[in-house]
Design a protein around this motif. Sequence first.
Motif, PDB file in Angstrom:
ATOM      1  N   ALA A  73       0.835  -1.212   0.000  1.00  0.00           N
ATOM      2  CA  ALA A  73       0.000   0.000   0.000  1.00  0.00           C
ATOM      3  C   ALA A  73       0.865   1.256   0.000  1.00  0.00           C
ATOM      4  O   ALA A  73       0.566   2.232  -0.697  1.00  0.00           O
ATOM      5  CB  ALA A  73      -0.940  -0.004   1.198  1.00  0.00           C
ATOM      6  N   ILE A  74       1.955   1.235   0.748  1.00  0.00           N
ATOM      7  CA  ILE A  74       2.870   2.378   0.776  1.00  0.00           C
ATOM      8  C   ILE A  74       3.520   2.559  -0.590  1.00  0.00           C
ATOM      9  O   ILE A  74       3.618   3.679  -1.106  1.00  0.00           O
ATOM     10  CB  ILE A  74       3.926   2.204   1.885  1.00  0.00           C
ATOM     11  N   GLU A  75       3.934   1.455  -1.208  1.00  0.00           N
ATOM     12  CA  GLU A  75       4.544   1.540  -2.540  1.00  0.00           C
ATOM     13  C   GLU A  75       3.539   2.065  -3.565  1.00  0.00           C
ATOM     14  O   GLU A  75       3.865   2.928  -4.387  1.00  0.00           O
ATOM     15  CB  GLU A  75       5.068   0.175  -2.968  1.00  0.00           C
ATOM     16  N   ARG A  76       2.310   1.565  -3.520  1.00  0.00           N
ATOM     17  CA  ARG A  76       1.258   2.033  -4.429  1.00  0.00           C
ATOM     18  C   ARG A  76       1.035   3.541  -4.249  1.00  0.00           C
ATOM     19  O   ARG A  76       0.910   4.284  -5.232  1.00  0.00           O
ATOM     20  CB  ARG A  76      -0.030   1.249  -4.150  1.00  0.00           C
ATOM     21  N   THR A  77       1.038   3.991  -3.010  1.00  0.00           N
ATOM     22  CA  THR A  77       0.846   5.413  -2.730  1.00  0.00           C
ATOM     23  C   THR A  77       2.021   6.233  -3.241  1.00  0.00           C
ATOM     24  O   THR A  77       1.837   7.302  -3.830  1.00  0.00           O
ATOM     25  CB  THR A  77       0.683   5.635  -1.205  1.00  0.00           C
ATOM     26  N   ALA A  78       3.231   5.729  -3.074  1.00  0.00           N
ATOM     27  CA  ALA A  78       4.429   6.452  -3.526  1.00  0.00           C
ATOM     28  C   ALA A  78       4.439   6.628  -5.029  1.00  0.00           C
ATOM     29  O   ALA A  78       4.997   7.612  -5.537  1.00  0.00           O
ATOM     30  CB  ALA A  78       5.680   5.709  -3.069  1.00  0.00           C
ATOM     31  N   HIS A  79       3.804   5.719  -5.763  1.00  0.00           N
ATOM     32  CA  HIS A  79       3.804   5.789  -7.231  1.00  0.00           C
ATOM     33  C   HIS A  79       2.596   6.514  -7.786  1.00  0.00           C
ATOM     34  O   HIS A  79       2.499   6.688  -8.998  1.00  0.00           O
ATOM     35  CB  HIS A  79       3.895   4.386  -7.822  1.00  0.00           C
ATOM     36  N   ARG A  80       1.688   6.907  -6.923  1.00  0.00           N
ATOM     37  CA  ARG A  80       0.504   7.666  -7.366  1.00  0.00           C
ATOM     38  C   ARG A  80       0.898   9.091  -7.688  1.00  0.00           C
ATOM     39  O   ARG A  80       1.749   9.675  -7.046  1.00  0.00           O
ATOM     40  CB  ARG A  80      -0.519   7.680  -6.225  1.00  0.00           C
TER      41      ARG A  80
END
Length: 81
Positions: A73-80
């Motif tokens: 979830a943190i990685e997904r957020t960082a790439h948003r």
Amino acid sequence: MKESANQRGYFSSSPAACQHKAPELVIHGMDDPLFVQPCGEDTASAIPDTEFMLIDGVGHDLPHQLYKEIADAIERTAHRN
């Protein structure tokens, strides 16, 4: 009835305090005894472009069994954008 964090003044939801440039992720345990669910919801709704991740069966601490899910979830957020 328990008050939310915003109602109790734990954080500022003023426009100046919520002008983040990066995407945000609020992770909240559904069974958190310190901050009830509306606290996490208030925090997420006060910050534009924020994802609210509510985890069932989790209290205030994050169990190691969920580290992968949380890291994803943190990685997904960082790439948003």
